[in-house]
Design an enzyme around this catalytic site. Sequence first.
Site, PDB file in Angstrom:
ATOM      1  N   ARG A   1       0.976  -1.322  -0.277  1.00 26.81           N
ATOM      2  CA  ARG A   1      -0.063  -0.220   0.017  1.00 26.81           C
ATOM      3  C   ARG A   1       0.779   1.252  -0.062  1.00 26.81           C
ATOM      4  O   ARG A   1       2.113   1.111   0.255  1.00 26.81           O
ATOM      5  CB  ARG A   1      -1.038   0.143   1.100  1.00 26.81           C
ATOM      6  CG  ARG A   1      -0.189  -0.375   2.522  1.00 26.81           C
ATOM      7  CD  ARG A   1      -0.802   0.082   3.624  1.00 26.81           C
ATOM      8  NE  ARG A   1      -0.647   1.512   3.728  1.00 26.81           N
ATOM      9  CZ  ARG A   1       0.460   2.284   3.876  1.00 26.81           C
ATOM     10  NH1 ARG A   1       1.586   1.647   4.286  1.00 26.81           N
ATOM     11  NH2 ARG A   1       0.409   3.375   3.870  1.00 26.81           N
ATOM     12  N   GLY A   2       0.228   2.429  -0.027  1.00 22.77           N
ATOM     13  CA  GLY A   2       1.115   3.777  -0.167  1.00 22.77           C
ATOM     14  C   GLY A   2       1.438   3.938  -1.688  1.00 22.77           C
ATOM     15  O   GLY A   2       1.797   3.086  -2.413  1.00 22.77           O
ATOM     16  N   ALA A   3       0.989   5.181  -1.971  1.00 21.77           N
ATOM     17  CA  ALA A   3       1.133   5.722  -3.603  1.00 21.77           C
ATOM     18  C   ALA A   3       2.396   5.117  -4.485  1.00 21.77           C
ATOM     19  O   ALA A   3       2.218   4.532  -5.192  1.00 21.77           O
ATOM     20  CB  ALA A   3       0.855   6.862  -3.857  1.00 21.77           C
TER      21      ALA A   3
ATOM     22  N   ARG B   1      -6.825  -0.077  -7.500  1.00 24.02           N
ATOM     23  CA  ARG B   1      -7.045   1.049  -6.619  1.00 24.02           C
ATOM     24  C   ARG B   1      -7.019   2.202  -7.667  1.00 24.02           C
ATOM     25  O   ARG B   1      -6.164   2.521  -8.030  1.00 24.02           O
ATOM     26  CB  ARG B   1      -6.135   1.065  -5.529  1.00 24.02           C
ATOM     27  CG  ARG B   1      -6.038  -0.165  -4.750  1.00 24.02           C
ATOM     28  CD  ARG B   1      -5.363   0.007  -3.172  1.00 24.02           C
ATOM     29  NE  ARG B   1      -5.922   0.911  -2.470  1.00 24.02           N
ATOM     30  CZ  ARG B   1      -5.492   1.336  -1.426  1.00 24.02           C
ATOM     31  NH1 ARG B   1      -4.219   1.284  -0.943  1.00 24.02           N
ATOM     32  NH2 ARG B   1      -6.061   2.361  -0.742  1.00 24.02           N
TER      33      ARG B   1
ATOM     34  N   GLN C   1      -3.022   2.439   9.754  1.00 21.74           N
ATOM     35  CA  GLN C   1      -1.742   2.756   9.148  1.00 21.74           C
ATOM     36  C   GLN C   1      -0.805   3.273  10.256  1.00 21.74           C
ATOM     37  O   GLN C   1       0.371   3.436   9.908  1.00 21.74           O
ATOM     38  CB  GLN C   1      -1.779   3.394   7.781  1.00 21.74           C
ATOM     39  CG  GLN C   1      -2.413   2.541   6.662  1.00 21.74           C
ATOM     40  CD  GLN C   1      -3.908   3.001   6.394  1.00 21.74           C
ATOM     41  OE1 GLN C   1      -4.537   3.182   7.456  1.00 21.74           O
ATOM     42  NE2 GLN C   1      -4.355   2.914   5.326  1.00 21.74           N
TER      43      GLN C   1
ATOM     44  N   ASP D   1      -1.659  11.030  -2.208  1.00 22.20           N
ATOM     45  CA  ASP D   1      -1.844   9.998  -3.152  1.00 22.20           C
ATOM     46  C   ASP D   1      -2.050  10.368  -4.486  1.00 22.20           C
ATOM     47  O   ASP D   1      -1.975   9.837  -5.462  1.00 22.20           O
ATOM     48  CB  ASP D   1      -3.037   9.122  -2.658  1.00 22.20           C
ATOM     49  CG  ASP D   1      -2.748   8.232  -1.277  1.00 22.20           C
ATOM     50  OD1 ASP D   1      -2.900   8.968  -0.091  1.00 22.20           O
ATOM     51  OD2 ASP D   1      -2.397   7.227  -1.455  1.00 22.20           O
TER      52      ASP D   1
ATOM     53  N   LYS E   1      -4.856  10.357   2.843  1.00 25.76           N
ATOM     54  CA  LYS E   1      -5.743   9.367   3.636  1.00 25.76           C
ATOM     55  C   LYS E   1      -6.847  10.067   4.226  1.00 25.76           C
ATOM     56  O   LYS E   1      -6.685  11.322   4.643  1.00 25.76           O
ATOM     57  CB  LYS E   1      -4.921   8.742   4.636  1.00 25.76           C
ATOM     58  CG  LYS E   1      -5.554   7.714   5.486  1.00 25.76           C
ATOM     59  CD  LYS E   1      -6.454   6.718   4.884  1.00 25.76           C
ATOM     60  CE  LYS E   1      -5.432   6.019   3.540  1.00 25.76           C
ATOM     61  NZ  LYS E   1      -6.409   5.146   3.077  1.00 25.76           N
TER      62      LYS E   1
HETATM   63  O1  MRU Z   1      -4.673   3.381   1.530  1.00 28.66           O
HETATM   64  P1  MRU Z   1      -3.111   3.648   1.897  1.00 28.66           P
HETATM   65  O2  MRU Z   1      -2.631   2.981   3.003  1.00 28.66           O
HETATM   66  O3  MRU Z   1      -2.427   2.815   0.422  1.00 28.66           O
HETATM   67  O4  MRU Z   1      -2.911   5.008   1.580  1.00 28.66           O
HETATM   68  C1  MRU Z   1      -1.834   5.711   1.821  1.00 28.66           C
HETATM   69  C2  MRU Z   1      -2.005   7.143   2.251  1.00 28.66           C
HETATM   70  O5  MRU Z   1      -2.868   7.745   2.066  1.00 28.66           O
HETATM   71  C3  MRU Z   1      -0.789   7.789   2.892  1.00 28.66           C
HETATM   72  O6  MRU Z   1      -1.111   8.744   3.678  1.00 28.66           O
HETATM   73  C4  MRU Z   1       0.221   8.478   1.964  1.00 28.66           C
HETATM   74  O7  MRU Z   1       0.709   9.558   2.235  1.00 28.66           O
HETATM   75  C5  MRU Z   1       0.426   8.228   0.645  1.00 28.66           C
HETATM   76  S1  MRU Z   1       1.826   7.142   0.307  1.00 28.66           S
HETATM   77  C6  MRU Z   1       3.271   7.947   0.612  1.00 28.66           C
END
Ligand code: MRU
Length: 355
Positions: free
Chosen positions: A51-53, A88, A198, A238, A249
């Site tokens: 996970r995470g962009a 996603r 998270q 993201d 998030k």
């Molecule tokens: O749903 P996720 O856990 O994939 O979302 C990740 C986020 O939103 C993080 O806050 C984030 O900053 C992006 S990834 C560096």
Amino acid sequence: MKIGGKNYQSIWRKQHTIFIIDQTQLPQNLVIQQIRSAEEIARAIKNMHVRGAPLIGVTAAYGVALGLLSDPSDKNIEFILKILADTRPTAINLLHALKRMEAVLKLTPLTDRVGAAWVEADKIAQEDINQNLSLGNHGLRLIEEISKYRKPINILTHCNAGWLATVDFGTALAPIFLAHKKGIELHIWVDETRPRNQGLLTAWELASNGVPYTLIVDNAGGHLMQKKQVDMVIVGADRVSANGDVCNKIGTYLKALSARDNHVPFYAAVPSPTIDWQIQEGFGNIPIEERSQDEILMNSALSTKKKYSLHGVGHPNTLNPAFDITPARLVTGLITDKGVIQPISSTTMMQLKQD
Ligand code: MRU
């Protein structure tokens, strides 16, 4: 980054096998998962094993390379790109990585496609590491500046934008790790980040690297800001639109509002592939992922994995939007790999695009 003194990345490969850390098992168990097909990669992204962009983008690029092993035809490439793109919807890094893979593969003869795909995917992974390190150094300078007046510096962060959300170093946590390494006194407020918690990943990363932190419930941030216990906020992103609106998030927007009301600087750490230059502003243009009601009804942080229920009337209705959009006017600065910019000025955004 280190786990128990040993260096890890969140994803790596040996020949034609991809290795990931299954993030649904953390922080309780460190489980390494091996992946050998595009379909498995798609499942790992969808079910948030990764996970995470930035990490989603890199993982998808490796998914394309794996998918080509059995069949490098145009038809199969189209199929693989589709199953990966459908995993996603919000993080733009996914589509950026897939477009890059497609562009390279289209120009490559059939017989050379497998090799070209691995080279390009490795390149995307290495670029992510470099971008985060560069972004970290720009953010470090901001922290150094504030550290002249505040000891320790209290930084609030939301979700996990650490090394687990990238290949290495992280986005929001990269400046924090570098500042800690430099001996700057820090303390991090870590939002729990319901419903998937998270924040526990962030807490685990900070603990593993000896950075002092306190885990808080999502609604505590405003209160702490009013008490002057937060010196700056750094979150990840993201997707950022061309005008500097930050999609991150769910709950990030509320932090930005409290920060503005309390004169706390609010920064988003944004590597270049997280910017979507195709859309002028975030509202109405960024698809906001809605996830399963189980994420709300089952609290995985509780030892009893029972579903919440309203006695006698079954389960409550739920709505689970996973992201929200913070308008550029509430963002003090974007910490990017090319420098720190104020998104409110469209001139600086354009400058960033041209660089
Ligand atoms: O749903 P996720 O856990 O994939 O979302 C990740 C986020 O939103 C993080 O806050 C984030 O900053 C992006 S990834 C560096």
